[in-house]
Design a protein around this motif. Sequence first.
Motif, PDB file in Angstrom:
ATOM      1  N   LEU A  61       0.827  -1.213   0.000  1.00 40.26           N
ATOM      2  CA  LEU A  61       0.000   0.000   0.000  1.00 40.26           C
ATOM      3  C   LEU A  61       0.859   1.260   0.000  1.00 40.26           C
ATOM      4  CD1 LEU A  61      -2.669  -1.140   2.609  1.00 40.26           C
ATOM      5  CD2 LEU A  61      -2.930  -1.080   0.128  1.00 40.26           C
ATOM      6  N   SER A  62       2.108   1.128   0.410  1.00 41.19           N
ATOM      7  CA  SER A  62       3.074   2.217   0.351  1.00 41.19           C
ATOM      8  C   SER A  62       4.397   1.629  -0.127  1.00 41.19           C
ATOM      9  CB  SER A  62       3.226   2.884   1.722  1.00 41.19           C
ATOM     10  OG  SER A  62       3.721   1.954   2.680  1.00 41.19           O
ATOM     11  N   GLY A  63       5.360   2.501  -0.387  1.00 42.84           N
ATOM     12  CA  GLY A  63       6.652   2.027  -0.868  1.00 42.84           C
ATOM     13  C   GLY A  63       6.768   2.106  -2.379  1.00 42.84           C
ATOM     14  N   GLN A  64       7.869   1.562  -2.905  1.00 40.05           N
ATOM     15  CA  GLN A  64       8.207   1.772  -4.313  1.00 40.05           C
ATOM     16  C   GLN A  64       7.308   1.027  -5.285  1.00 40.05           C
ATOM     17  OE1 GLN A  64      12.215   0.438  -4.929  1.00 40.05           O
ATOM     18  NE2 GLN A  64      11.818  -1.662  -4.264  1.00 40.05           N
ATOM     19  N   TRP A  65       6.518   0.058  -4.801  1.00 47.32           N
ATOM     20  CA  TRP A  65       5.625  -0.675  -5.696  1.00 47.32           C
ATOM     21  C   TRP A  65       4.161  -0.336  -5.451  1.00 47.32           C
ATOM     22  CZ3 TRP A  65       8.705  -2.282  -9.205  1.00 47.32           C
ATOM     23  CH2 TRP A  65       9.972  -2.775  -8.879  1.00 47.32           C
ATOM     24  N   ASP A  66       3.888   0.752  -4.733  1.00 45.99           N
ATOM     25  CA  ASP A  66       2.489   1.047  -4.383  1.00 45.99           C
ATOM     26  C   ASP A  66       1.621   1.364  -5.591  1.00 45.99           C
ATOM     27  OD1 ASP A  66       3.583   3.526  -4.976  1.00 45.99           O
ATOM     28  OD2 ASP A  66       2.864   4.510  -3.147  1.00 45.99           O
ATOM     29  N   PHE A  67       2.231   1.754  -6.721  1.00 39.23           N
ATOM     30  CA  PHE A  67       1.448   2.065  -7.908  1.00 39.23           C
ATOM     31  C   PHE A  67       0.805   0.814  -8.529  1.00 39.23           C
ATOM     32  CE2 PHE A  67       5.652   1.017  -9.382  1.00 39.23           C
ATOM     33  CZ  PHE A  67       5.491   0.398 -10.612  1.00 39.23           C
ATOM     34  N   LEU A  68       1.290  -0.368  -8.157  1.00 37.27           N
ATOM     35  CA  LEU A  68       0.720  -1.615  -8.661  1.00 37.27           C
ATOM     36  C   LEU A  68      -0.385  -2.173  -7.763  1.00 37.27           C
ATOM     37  CD1 LEU A  68       3.996  -3.457  -9.754  1.00 37.27           C
ATOM     38  CD2 LEU A  68       2.321  -2.353 -11.250  1.00 37.27           C
ATOM     39  N   GLN A  69      -0.391  -1.792  -6.496  1.00 34.07           N
ATOM     40  CA  GLN A  69      -1.303  -2.401  -5.530  1.00 34.07           C
ATOM     41  C   GLN A  69      -2.778  -2.179  -5.834  1.00 34.07           C
ATOM     42  OE1 GLN A  69      -0.455  -4.520  -2.924  1.00 34.07           O
ATOM     43  NE2 GLN A  69      -2.672  -4.842  -2.833  1.00 34.07           N
ATOM     44  N   PRO A  70      -3.219  -1.010  -6.335  1.00 35.42           N
ATOM     45  CA  PRO A  70      -4.663  -0.848  -6.575  1.00 35.42           C
ATOM     46  C   PRO A  70      -5.262  -1.922  -7.478  1.00 35.42           C
ATOM     47  CG  PRO A  70      -3.606   1.284  -6.630  1.00 35.42           C
ATOM     48  CD  PRO A  70      -2.498   0.269  -6.536  1.00 35.42           C
ATOM     49  N   GLY A  71      -4.532  -2.338  -8.503  1.00 35.60           N
ATOM     50  CA  GLY A  71      -5.037  -3.390  -9.373  1.00 35.60           C
ATOM     51  C   GLY A  71      -5.147  -4.736  -8.680  1.00 35.60           C
ATOM     52  N   ILE A  72      -4.205  -5.010  -7.785  1.00 29.27           N
ATOM     53  CA  ILE A  72      -4.235  -6.275  -7.037  1.00 29.27           C
ATOM     54  C   ILE A  72      -5.372  -6.235  -6.019  1.00 29.27           C
ATOM     55  CG2 ILE A  72      -3.011  -7.469  -5.181  1.00 29.27           C
ATOM     56  CD1 ILE A  72      -1.544  -6.334  -8.537  1.00 29.27           C
ATOM     57  N   SER A  73      -5.539  -5.113  -5.336  1.00 27.01           N
ATOM     58  CA  SER A  73      -6.630  -4.988  -4.360  1.00 27.01           C
ATOM     59  C   SER A  73      -7.981  -5.139  -5.040  1.00 27.01           C
ATOM     60  CB  SER A  73      -6.550  -3.627  -3.656  1.00 27.01           C
ATOM     61  OG  SER A  73      -5.351  -3.493  -2.933  1.00 27.01           O
ATOM     62  N   GLN A  74      -8.155  -4.488  -6.185  1.00 33.85           N
ATOM     63  CA  GLN A  74      -9.441  -4.561  -6.880  1.00 33.85           C
ATOM     64  C   GLN A  74      -9.715  -5.979  -7.375  1.00 33.85           C
ATOM     65  OE1 GLN A  74     -10.640  -1.193  -9.280  1.00 33.85           O
ATOM     66  NE2 GLN A  74     -11.300  -2.563 -10.934  1.00 33.85           N
ATOM     67  N   SER A  75      -8.689  -6.666  -7.863  1.00 31.38           N
ATOM     68  CA  SER A  75      -8.863  -8.056  -8.315  1.00 31.38           C
ATOM     69  C   SER A  75      -9.247  -8.967  -7.159  1.00 31.38           C
ATOM     70  CB  SER A  75      -7.569  -8.560  -8.960  1.00 31.38           C
ATOM     71  OG  SER A  75      -7.273  -7.839 -10.121  1.00 31.38           O
ATOM     72  N   THR A  76      -8.579  -8.776  -6.017  1.00 30.97           N
ATOM     73  CA  THR A  76      -8.889  -9.570  -4.827  1.00 30.97           C
ATOM     74  C   THR A  76     -10.324  -9.348  -4.395  1.00 30.97           C
ATOM     75  OG1 THR A  76      -6.582  -9.397  -4.103  1.00 30.97           O
ATOM     76  CG2 THR A  76      -8.220  -9.998  -2.434  1.00 30.97           C
ATOM     77  N   ASP A  77     -10.738  -8.077  -4.344  1.00 29.54           N
ATOM     78  CA  ASP A  77     -12.092  -7.756  -3.902  1.00 29.54           C
ATOM     79  C   ASP A  77     -13.141  -8.299  -4.867  1.00 29.54           C
ATOM     80  OD1 ASP A  77     -10.658  -6.412  -2.004  1.00 29.54           O
ATOM     81  OD2 ASP A  77     -11.132  -4.400  -2.752  1.00 29.54           O
TER      82      ASP A  77
END
Length: 442
Positions: A61-77
């Motif tokens: 959710l933070s850090g150098q890869w946070d720009f990728l997390q929204p897609g993973i969160s949305q897929s999980t949900d």
Amino acid sequence: MFLKIAGAGGIAGLSGCVGFGGDGDGDDGSDGDDDGSDGDDDGSDGDDGPETITLGQPAGLSGQWDFLQPGISQSTDAAVRRINDAGGPLDAELEVVRRDTAVDPQEARSVTTQLVENDEVAAIIGLFSSEINPLWDFLQDLSTPVITPWPGSTFLDTRGGDKGTPDDVGDDEWVWRTVVGDTVHTSGSAAFAIEEGLETLGVINGNTEGERSYVDGFVTAYEGNGGTVAEQVEVELGESSYQSAFSRLFEADFDAFLMSLPQESAITALNDWSDGGYGRQPILSDTLTSQEVIDQVGSDLEGAWGATPGQSGPNYDIYEEAYAEEGDAELNAWSPPAWDAVQVTALAIERAGEATPEAIERNLGPVTRDGGTEVSTFAEGKEALANGDEINYQGAATPVNFTQHGNVFGSVIINTAQDGEFVQTDEVAAEDVREFVEEGQY
């Protein structure tokens, strides 16, 4: 409410939850017929079944890869919503507790411990290579399945999975990945470079596990099939300038150069490359084929390309529809594997007839491998299991036929910078990539 987001130090209050953490003492499905495989004992009848089953998601959710997390969160949900709409595993509601690790190994250790001991999750849906590799022994001791859409590291090529013996957890290594590893998509990228006639390359990479792993996989496949690496330069991350590194790299003669750096450092480096007028075509690691990179670097990036895990799963269209219904986060190569990770975990619970970590571990292989009725969703799998059938989940990112080491094969997409955006221009088929991977070594 089926999703709970908690800070690293917080505890999500999950009233009525049954997650069964790593020390769960429920029946693990190992005794006789009580493994759910005959479709009769699915744990959903009577009053003893759980009301809620909880999965944990360590997240960037933070850090150098946070720009990728929204897609993973949305897929999980999206996956959780569809699974619950189909009645849920064991007729329970599936929940996810999501905690930030900032992709830091020590924070990941703390977060994973909290998920298992405090939130009593049945399985972990997440963790990056840079977290898994240094925490390997800890994760083995945790004895909770990690089903992750993230890690490409070659470290996992022969580590993880059930070793092809699902009934015996004694030889298991508890980590499964629903995304193709670096060995697969770097092999696809190397195959494409050779096909394009790029006989000699330079390499510039960061000094962390993920960047080294990507380069190692590429170079092994590239040199093993006739290519030559003229020069390789490794750099520190977060530098304000990479001009000196490029000066060293471009002392050598080569056709193109491979870059493997996190996005922020890569943008700095590519601007230095552009300003320096070095020329020669960049080949980019998977995470760099993003709009942000083109927007920050500009037209000099025209013609640069990179390989990413393909969207070659037989049921990508089902995923795509569910994803669009859930929100508007930008889709990335790790989004479909996140959907698959939740689906196979829920199906493993359904087959096992219970939601203990060991029961899930025993059933991840059986619900994904050849031999059963092919199913595209949890709903189809739940029905087939109720009818006494074995199942073979066919995913969105790949067919998800787990190897003995808990890995998957899939196609590789070539994305090329054209007119200010990355466009899919080619695809290397999974069967072609397999030719680069030695049998039993993935």
